[in-house]
Design a protein around this motif. Structure first.
Motif, short mmCIF file in Angstrom:
data_model
loop_
_atom_site.label_atom_id
_atom_site.label_comp_id
_atom_site.label_asym_id
_atom_site.label_seq_id
_atom_site.Cartn_x
_atom_site.Cartn_y
_atom_site.Cartn_z
N ARG A 1 14.99 13.94 3.31
CA ARG A 1 13.74 13.90 4.36
C ARG A 1 13.82 13.63 5.12
O ARG A 1 13.19 14.58 6.11
CB ARG A 1 12.42 14.30 2.75
N GLN A 2 14.07 12.63 5.59
CA GLN A 2 14.38 12.53 6.93
C GLN A 2 15.17 13.13 7.11
O GLN A 2 15.13 13.42 8.74
CB GLN A 2 14.47 10.43 6.81
N GLU B 1 17.23 4.81 6.26
CA GLU B 1 16.15 3.99 5.16
C GLU B 1 16.25 4.35 4.24
O GLU B 1 15.60 5.10 4.43
CB GLU B 1 15.24 3.43 5.93
N GLY C 1 10.10 14.91 -1.87
CA GLY C 1 11.32 14.21 -0.87
C GLY C 1 10.31 12.99 -0.79
O GLY C 1 10.98 11.89 0.15
N ILE C 2 9.10 12.60 -0.68
CA ILE C 2 8.17 11.76 -0.04
C ILE C 2 7.63 11.25 -1.78
O ILE C 2 6.85 12.06 -2.75
CB ILE C 2 6.60 12.55 0.79
N SER C 3 7.87 9.94 -2.14
CA SER C 3 7.67 9.43 -2.89
C SER C 3 5.50 8.85 -3.94
O SER C 3 5.23 9.04 -1.70
CB SER C 3 7.88 7.79 -2.92
N ALA D 1 8.87 4.47 7.65
CA ALA D 1 9.04 5.77 8.01
C ALA D 1 8.37 6.34 7.50
O ALA D 1 7.52 6.18 6.61
CB ALA D 1 10.50 5.84 6.66
N ARG E 1 14.14 2.82 0.50
CA ARG E 1 13.43 2.11 -0.34
C ARG E 1 11.96 1.74 0.75
O ARG E 1 11.25 1.69 0.80
CB ARG E 1 12.96 0.55 -0.07
N SER E 2 11.97 3.36 1.41
CA SER E 2 11.21 3.78 3.00
C SER E 2 10.07 4.07 2.51
O SER E 2 9.01 4.86 2.83
CB SER E 2 11.52 4.03 3.77
N GLY E 3 10.17 4.97 0.86
CA GLY E 3 9.42 5.62 0.30
C GLY E 3 9.59 7.10 0.60
O GLY E 3 8.89 8.46 0.05
N ILE E 4 10.66 7.78 1.33
CA ILE E 4 10.76 9.08 2.05
C ILE E 4 12.49 9.07 2.00
O ILE E 4 13.46 8.52 2.26
CB ILE E 4 10.93 9.05 3.95
N SER E 5 12.26 10.13 1.33
CA SER E 5 13.89 9.92 0.95
C SER E 5 14.67 10.47 2.02
O SER E 5 14.46 11.15 2.92
CB SER E 5 14.12 11.37 -0.57
N TRP F 1 3.70 6.66 -4.57
CA TRP F 1 3.61 5.81 -3.59
C TRP F 1 3.27 6.06 -2.17
O TRP F 1 2.03 5.13 -1.50
CB TRP F 1 4.13 4.54 -4.01
N ARG F 2 4.10 6.60 -1.23
CA ARG F 2 3.85 6.69 -0.14
C ARG F 2 2.49 7.66 0.54
O ARG F 2 2.07 7.93 0.96
CB ARG F 2 5.14 7.05 0.62
#
Lengths: 246, 246
Positions: free
Chosen positions: A11-12, A2, B6-8, B202, A4-8, B10-11
């Motif tokens: 990292r997922q 995914e 790796g975590i945006s 996510a 646009r989830s805020g997690i690159s 905003w998240r």
DNA sequence: ACATATTTGTTCGTATGTATC
DNA sequence: CGATACATACGAACAAATATG
């Protein structure tokens, strides 16, 4: 993956590799599949897999050897037992060579509503709060706060500094025996402060336990809130009504 | 805020707002501070705060009204009790208006090492696995797999389809009473499949419990692995040796 | 009814990080 | 290593809805 989830994506992928490892997926050889194989498996570019592996290597989960491959650094989750008669220090004994507790701070405060309820005191009654960090083999595993009735245990802070264990303190203070009444368990993302204390990477997961210990007659002794690094520990709850052993 | 993690941002902000809410920080009015105030507090741009708020609003945690403000949608964590005599269905009764269990699949497989050890069977012995999803008031809260000895309970899949509860199945099959032997608790990031099943975003956190239930004579009955949406539930562990009540 | 302040909503532009090829 | 597309974050300005006196 995914977007646009805020997690690159890297990292997922890193999280999924970490889970695959803790699920024992590569236990036979201890070696990860090649970067190309992982890229196919997760449907991403090889570079993305490389970013994920670099992050895990940086955390100490993986070890990369040029020309040979990527290998799992063995470090299984510590099992932290929780039961009616759990003692913090004893719990992890035998699972790590060195256990260390560091006292961060001792505070004397009026009890907020939650602490007061747990200790069965009036809101605003004076309580002592010990803030501690716990290490296993030099790696931080948990951050805890323990509250006590300040009327009853005014000097427990100094005593802890000397003895380094709650059980030892209580014993010295005349509490021969106590049991755990209840434990509440929840899981969260780590706050920035915890990331720092427990040396976690952003987005890391913490296991939070809130427990109440009481004397055999039911008098409340201690309320504690502990945050564990979720990737280094798991809780083992024992429900059997064990016999006492003092 | 850590960038390059790796975590945006905003998240990360969204997670911190979520935690502030569950810490009861805005309980007085139920209203969040304005976007500008939050931006100052977290040292980020207003747009970044807005992204975080949008994500939380999308999850149903917040409700935004133009010109008025941003408000917390009251929905506390369900308390899932775990004890020697825990029953899944009873546990949440009274905390939600509607509880629903959906049977995803029934499988008959040879037991892998972990299942075999838990059920005290030989590795490879036939076992039945029930895969279920659980909803409270229409919101998914957990995904579970329950294993049983296929020799002893060959038709438990059909029975579950009829009765919708493990306890009811076991009762019908002649198991009058049973107790929970042990529970292992850990926390992880959700796998993509779980994100979908539990309708999580996510990076969400799951609480994982692995439990063994046995008859009063110690014979193993059931091994279960349950993944809870960590932001919708917490575990309440009771250590008191309660009296039986059948 | 009115003016003003506050709060959320929208649209530009620009810079940087991320992911693929 | 670059080239490209997209997501993320910041800054400024303005619009729309609401609250206040």
């Amino acid at each position: 993956m995914e977007r646009r989830s805020g997690i690159s994506v890297w990292r997922q992928i890193a999280d999924r590799i970490r889970m695959a490892i803790s699920a024992g997926e590569f236990d036979d050889t201890g070696a990860l599949p090649g970067e190309m194989a992982l890229a196919r498996r997760f449907q991403v570019n090889r570079h993305t897999v490389r970013s994920a592996i670099a992050a895990l290597a940086n955390e100490g989960v993986l070890r990369v050897e040029q020309g040979r491959g990527t290998f799992i650094v063995r470090r299984s989750r510590l099992k932290y037992p929780i039961g009616r008669r759990t003692r913090f220090t004893e719990g992890l004994a035998g699972q790590a060579r060195a256990l260390e507790a560091r006292l961060k701070a001792v505070q004397r405060n009026p009890a907020d509503a939650e602490v007061a309820r747990a200790l069965e005191l009036e809101t605003g009654a004076p309580v002592i709060c010990l803030e501690t960090l716990h290490y296993a083999d030099g790696i931080p595993v948990s951050s805890a706060r323990n509250w006590f009735d300040a009327e009853r245990f005014p000097d427990i802070g100094d005593l802890y500094r000397e003895l380094g264990s709650v059980t030892a303190c209580l014993k010295r203070l005349g509490v021969a025996d106590y049991v755990r009444i209840s434990t509440r368990v929840s899981a969260h993302h780590a706050e920035p402060e915890l990331l720092d204390e427990l040396n976690l990477s952003a987005g890391a997961v913490v296991l939070k336990t809130e427990g109440v210990n009481a004397e055999m007659d039911g008098r409340r002794l201690e309320y504690s809130v502990t945050c564990f690094a979720a990737d280094r520990i798991e809780l083992d709850i024992d429900h059997t009504a064990r016999q006492f052993s003092n």
